[in-house]
Design a protein around this motif. Structure first.
Motif, PDB file in Angstrom:
ATOM      1  N   TYR A   1     140.570  61.362  74.172  1.00  0.00           N
ATOM      2  CA  TYR A   1     141.232  60.215  73.554  1.00  0.00           C
ATOM      3  C   TYR A   1     140.765  59.964  72.125  1.00  0.00           C
ATOM      4  CZ  TYR A   1     137.319  56.900  74.200  1.00  0.00           C
ATOM      5  OH  TYR A   1     136.119  56.242  74.131  1.00  0.00           O
ATOM      6  N   TRP A   2     139.579  60.452  71.767  1.00  0.00           N
ATOM      7  CA  TRP A   2     139.128  60.290  70.379  1.00  0.00           C
ATOM      8  C   TRP A   2     140.103  60.935  69.396  1.00  0.00           C
ATOM      9  CZ3 TRP A   2     133.242  61.807  70.846  1.00  0.00           C
ATOM     10  CH2 TRP A   2     132.557  60.782  71.492  1.00  0.00           C
ATOM     11  N   TYR A   3     140.760  61.981  69.824  1.00  0.00           N
ATOM     12  CA  TYR A   3     141.746  62.665  68.965  1.00  0.00           C
ATOM     13  C   TYR A   3     142.818  61.674  68.519  1.00  0.00           C
ATOM     14  CZ  TYR A   3     145.652  65.794  67.810  1.00  0.00           C
ATOM     15  OH  TYR A   3     146.709  66.425  67.196  1.00  0.00           O
ATOM     16  N   PHE A   4     143.260  60.831  69.429  1.00  0.00           N
ATOM     17  CA  PHE A   4     144.318  59.876  69.103  1.00  0.00           C
ATOM     18  C   PHE A   4     143.773  58.712  68.285  1.00  0.00           C
ATOM     19  CE2 PHE A   4     145.462  62.200  72.901  1.00  0.00           C
ATOM     20  CZ  PHE A   4     146.669  62.752  72.484  1.00  0.00           C
ATOM     21  N   ASN A   5     142.586  58.247  68.606  1.00  0.00           N
ATOM     22  CA  ASN A   5     141.969  57.177  67.819  1.00  0.00           C
ATOM     23  C   ASN A   5     141.744  57.621  66.374  1.00  0.00           C
ATOM     24  OD1 ASN A   5     141.708  56.390  70.530  1.00  0.00           O
ATOM     25  ND2 ASN A   5     139.844  55.218  70.128  1.00  0.00           N
ATOM     26  N   ASN A   6     141.474  58.895  66.174  1.00  0.00           N
ATOM     27  CA  ASN A   6     141.131  59.399  64.846  1.00  0.00           C
ATOM     28  C   ASN A   6     142.344  59.798  64.020  1.00  0.00           C
ATOM     29  OD1 ASN A   6     138.966  59.920  63.037  1.00  0.00           O
ATOM     30  ND2 ASN A   6     139.232  62.125  63.343  1.00  0.00           N
ATOM     31  N   GLN A   7     143.546  59.601  64.543  1.00  0.00           N
ATOM     32  CA  GLN A   7     144.736  59.944  63.748  1.00  0.00           C
ATOM     33  C   GLN A   7     144.847  59.099  62.486  1.00  0.00           C
ATOM     34  OE1 GLN A   7     148.607  61.050  65.355  1.00  0.00           O
ATOM     35  NE2 GLN A   7     147.759  60.899  67.421  1.00  0.00           N
ATOM     36  N   ARG A   8     144.049  58.054  62.403  1.00  0.00           N
ATOM     37  CA  ARG A   8     144.069  57.235  61.187  1.00  0.00           C
ATOM     38  C   ARG A   8     143.668  58.027  59.952  1.00  0.00           C
ATOM     39  NH1 ARG A   8     139.575  55.894  64.209  1.00  0.00           N
ATOM     40  NH2 ARG A   8     137.541  56.077  63.180  1.00  0.00           N
ATOM     41  N   ILE A   9     143.010  59.185  60.138  1.00  0.00           N
ATOM     42  CA  ILE A   9     142.631  59.991  58.973  1.00  0.00           C
ATOM     43  C   ILE A   9     143.782  60.853  58.462  1.00  0.00           C
ATOM     44  CG2 ILE A   9     140.241  60.069  59.802  1.00  0.00           C
ATOM     45  CD1 ILE A   9     140.735  63.138  60.294  1.00  0.00           C
ATOM     46  N   LEU A  10     144.853  60.966  59.230  1.00  0.00           N
ATOM     47  CA  LEU A  10     145.992  61.777  58.783  1.00  0.00           C
ATOM     48  C   LEU A  10     146.660  61.140  57.576  1.00  0.00           C
ATOM     49  CD1 LEU A  10     147.809  62.769  62.112  1.00  0.00           C
ATOM     50  CD2 LEU A  10     146.434  64.257  60.631  1.00  0.00           C
ATOM     51  N   PRO A  11     146.979  61.927  56.557  1.00  0.00           N
ATOM     52  CA  PRO A  11     147.732  61.384  55.423  1.00  0.00           C
ATOM     53  C   PRO A  11     149.093  60.870  55.887  1.00  0.00           C
ATOM     54  CG  PRO A  11     146.845  63.555  54.910  1.00  0.00           C
ATOM     55  CD  PRO A  11     146.648  63.360  56.377  1.00  0.00           C
ATOM     56  N   ARG A  12     149.592  59.862  55.218  1.00  0.00           N
ATOM     57  CA  ARG A  12     150.901  59.338  55.574  1.00  0.00           C
ATOM     58  C   ARG A  12     152.030  60.287  55.158  1.00  0.00           C
ATOM     59  NH1 ARG A  12     151.564  56.359  59.887  1.00  0.00           N
ATOM     60  NH2 ARG A  12     150.314  54.475  59.881  1.00  0.00           N
ATOM     61  N   PHE A  13     151.769  61.181  54.218  1.00  0.00           N
ATOM     62  CA  PHE A  13     152.758  62.185  53.845  1.00  0.00           C
ATOM     63  C   PHE A  13     152.111  63.560  53.842  1.00  0.00           C
ATOM     64  CE2 PHE A  13     154.715  58.385  52.119  1.00  0.00           C
ATOM     65  CZ  PHE A  13     156.065  58.578  52.358  1.00  0.00           C
ATOM     66  N   LEU A  14     152.773  64.511  54.454  1.00  0.00           N
ATOM     67  CA  LEU A  14     152.409  65.924  54.391  1.00  0.00           C
ATOM     68  C   LEU A  14     153.657  66.693  54.002  1.00  0.00           C
ATOM     69  CD1 LEU A  14     150.297  66.275  57.676  1.00  0.00           C
ATOM     70  CD2 LEU A  14     149.414  66.413  55.329  1.00  0.00           C
ATOM     71  N   HIS A  15     153.558  67.497  52.946  1.00  0.00           N
ATOM     72  CA  HIS A  15     154.731  68.220  52.429  1.00  0.00           C
ATOM     73  C   HIS A  15     155.898  67.262  52.187  1.00  0.00           C
ATOM     74  CE1 HIS A  15     152.962  72.177  52.699  1.00  0.00           C
ATOM     75  NE2 HIS A  15     152.626  71.964  53.958  1.00  0.00           N
ATOM     76  N   ASP A  16     155.589  66.060  51.698  1.00  0.00           N
ATOM     77  CA  ASP A  16     156.589  65.038  51.361  1.00  0.00           C
ATOM     78  C   ASP A  16     157.336  64.482  52.567  1.00  0.00           C
ATOM     79  OD1 ASP A  16     156.043  65.299  48.583  1.00  0.00           O
ATOM     80  OD2 ASP A  16     157.330  67.069  48.501  1.00  0.00           O
ATOM     81  N   VAL A  17     156.843  64.731  53.748  1.00  0.00           N
ATOM     82  CA  VAL A  17     157.437  64.182  54.972  1.00  0.00           C
ATOM     83  C   VAL A  17     156.505  63.098  55.501  1.00  0.00           C
ATOM     84  CG1 VAL A  17     158.119  64.697  57.358  1.00  0.00           C
ATOM     85  CG2 VAL A  17     158.599  66.349  55.522  1.00  0.00           C
ATOM     86  N   GLY A  18     157.068  61.940  55.843  1.00  0.00           N
ATOM     87  CA  GLY A  18     156.263  60.858  56.387  1.00  0.00           C
ATOM     88  C   GLY A  18     155.774  61.186  57.786  1.00  0.00           C
ATOM     89  N   ILE A  19     154.505  60.913  58.052  1.00  0.00           N
ATOM     90  CA  ILE A  19     153.891  61.253  59.337  1.00  0.00           C
ATOM     91  C   ILE A  19     153.660  59.990  60.163  1.00  0.00           C
ATOM     92  CG2 ILE A  19     151.912  62.328  60.475  1.00  0.00           C
ATOM     93  CD1 ILE A  19     153.687  64.298  58.892  1.00  0.00           C
ATOM     94  N   LEU A  20     154.264  59.954  61.334  1.00  0.00           N
ATOM     95  CA  LEU A  20     154.033  58.884  62.299  1.00  0.00           C
ATOM     96  C   LEU A  20     153.011  59.358  63.310  1.00  0.00           C
ATOM     97  CD1 LEU A  20     155.648  56.218  62.053  1.00  0.00           C
ATOM     98  CD2 LEU A  20     156.904  58.148  61.102  1.00  0.00           C
ATOM     99  N   ARG A  21     151.971  58.558  63.483  1.00  0.00           N
ATOM    100  CA  ARG A  21     150.862  58.910  64.380  1.00  0.00           C
ATOM    101  C   ARG A  21     151.232  58.498  65.803  1.00  0.00           C
ATOM    102  NH1 ARG A  21     147.142  55.823  59.903  1.00  0.00           N
ATOM    103  NH2 ARG A  21     147.370  57.424  58.267  1.00  0.00           N
ATOM    104  N   GLY A  22     151.344  59.490  66.684  1.00  0.00           N
ATOM    105  CA  GLY A  22     151.862  59.175  67.998  1.00  0.00           C
ATOM    106  C   GLY A  22     151.197  59.915  69.136  1.00  0.00           C
ATOM    107  N   VAL A  23     151.787  59.755  70.311  1.00  0.00           N
ATOM    108  CA  VAL A  23     151.265  60.367  71.529  1.00  0.00           C
ATOM    109  C   VAL A  23     152.402  60.468  72.545  1.00  0.00           C
ATOM    110  CG1 VAL A  23     150.579  58.154  72.547  1.00  0.00           C
ATOM    111  CG2 VAL A  23     149.445  60.251  73.292  1.00  0.00           C
ATOM    112  N   GLU A  24     152.358  61.490  73.364  1.00  0.00           N
ATOM    113  CA  GLU A  24     153.170  61.512  74.581  1.00  0.00           C
ATOM    114  C   GLU A  24     152.216  61.219  75.724  1.00  0.00           C
ATOM    115  OE1 GLU A  24     156.421  64.044  77.174  1.00  0.00           O
ATOM    116  OE2 GLU A  24     155.131  65.140  75.794  1.00  0.00           O
TER     117      GLU A  24
END
Length: 248
Positions: free
Chosen positions: A51-74
């Motif tokens: 679960y730490w993987y999901f908690n740590n998604q806050r470090i992901l940039p909001r844009f990668l290759h000019d595409v907006g990134i939504l931090r999610g989970v299934e």
């Protein structure tokens, strides 16, 4: 109908997928997406991350290759009470939460049990969308579940992989019935490729065809514009994402 958001995708972190978030983002850019939801499997799925993987998604940039990134989970539906396999600490770090039935986690039961479980999941308030509901191993009563989803602003996913016949075989008829009645009731729909390899990102042709066949209005397909998707998250009570201000 144009789709500019893929709301269900996986990376190598899921344990049985084959691309990185960078590769998925590049594929998204090349295919004209505005937003990408990265939704790896939650911890109870064999091979899934802690679960730490999901908690740590806050470090992901909001844009990668000019595409907006939504931090999610299934997330996995664990039991008939509708509990999910995420601790309370994970939810504040996630923009987008899909809940799905998966055979290794939730053994198929009766129509009545599936129906009540889905209602419990919706009414928990933790879930933004229900994933691949067409799975014939989990039949349920359509009307009460879809009405509950509408009443609680939970989106119904049209999963492209389910329609290919390669996974969850037999889903196509169930998906068609779900979309037909969901359209009558007035639910929100979302579209996901369920990509497990970057070349599958934005592969949504079958989902689009099904939505168009049942004349679903574009304004109720939240993935048809970045603004619709982001404003749906606001409707769900999620905080405004400042980095996406120009997309609202």
């Amino acid at each position: 109908m144009d789709i500019v958001v893929d709301s269900h995708t996986h990376t190598i972190a899921s344990g049985h997928a084959y691309s990185t978030i960078i590769e998925n983002a590049l594929a998204s850019k090349n295919k004209g997406l505005k937003l990408l939801c990265t939704t790896d499997h939650a911890p109870e799925m064999p091979g899934a991350p802690h679960y730490w993987y999901f908690n740590n998604q806050r470090i992901l940039p909001r844009f990668l290759h000019d595409v907006g990134i939504l931090r999610g989970v299934e997330a996995n539906t664990l039991n008939h009470a509708g509990e999910l396999d995420l601790p309370p600490s994970s939810y504040p770090h996630l923009d987008w939460i899909i809940a799905s039935f998966h055979e290794p986690i939730f053994a198929p039961a009766s129509v009545k049990e599936h129906t009540q479980t889905l209602i419990n999941v919706i009414e928990s308030g933790k879930v933004d969308a229900l994933g691949h509901l067409g799975n014939p191993n989990y039949p349920f009563e359509l009307k009460p579940v879809l009405q509950c989803a509408k009443d609680n602003n939970v989106a119904i996913e049209v999963n492209n992989t389910s329609l290919t016949g390669k996974s969850r075989k037999g889903s196509d008829v169930h998906c068609s019935n779900i979309v037909e009645l969901g359209n009558e009731i007035g639910v929100y729909f979302t579209t996901g490729s369920d990509a497990h390899f970057c070349e599958e990102i934005a592969r949504l042709d079958l989902a689009i065809s099904l939505l168009e066949r049942h004349n679903v209005p574009e304004e109720r397909v939240i993935t048809s514009s970045a603004s619709r998707f982001l404003n749906f998250l606001l409707l769900r009570g999620k905080p405004r994402i400042s980095e996406f201000e120009a997309l609202y």
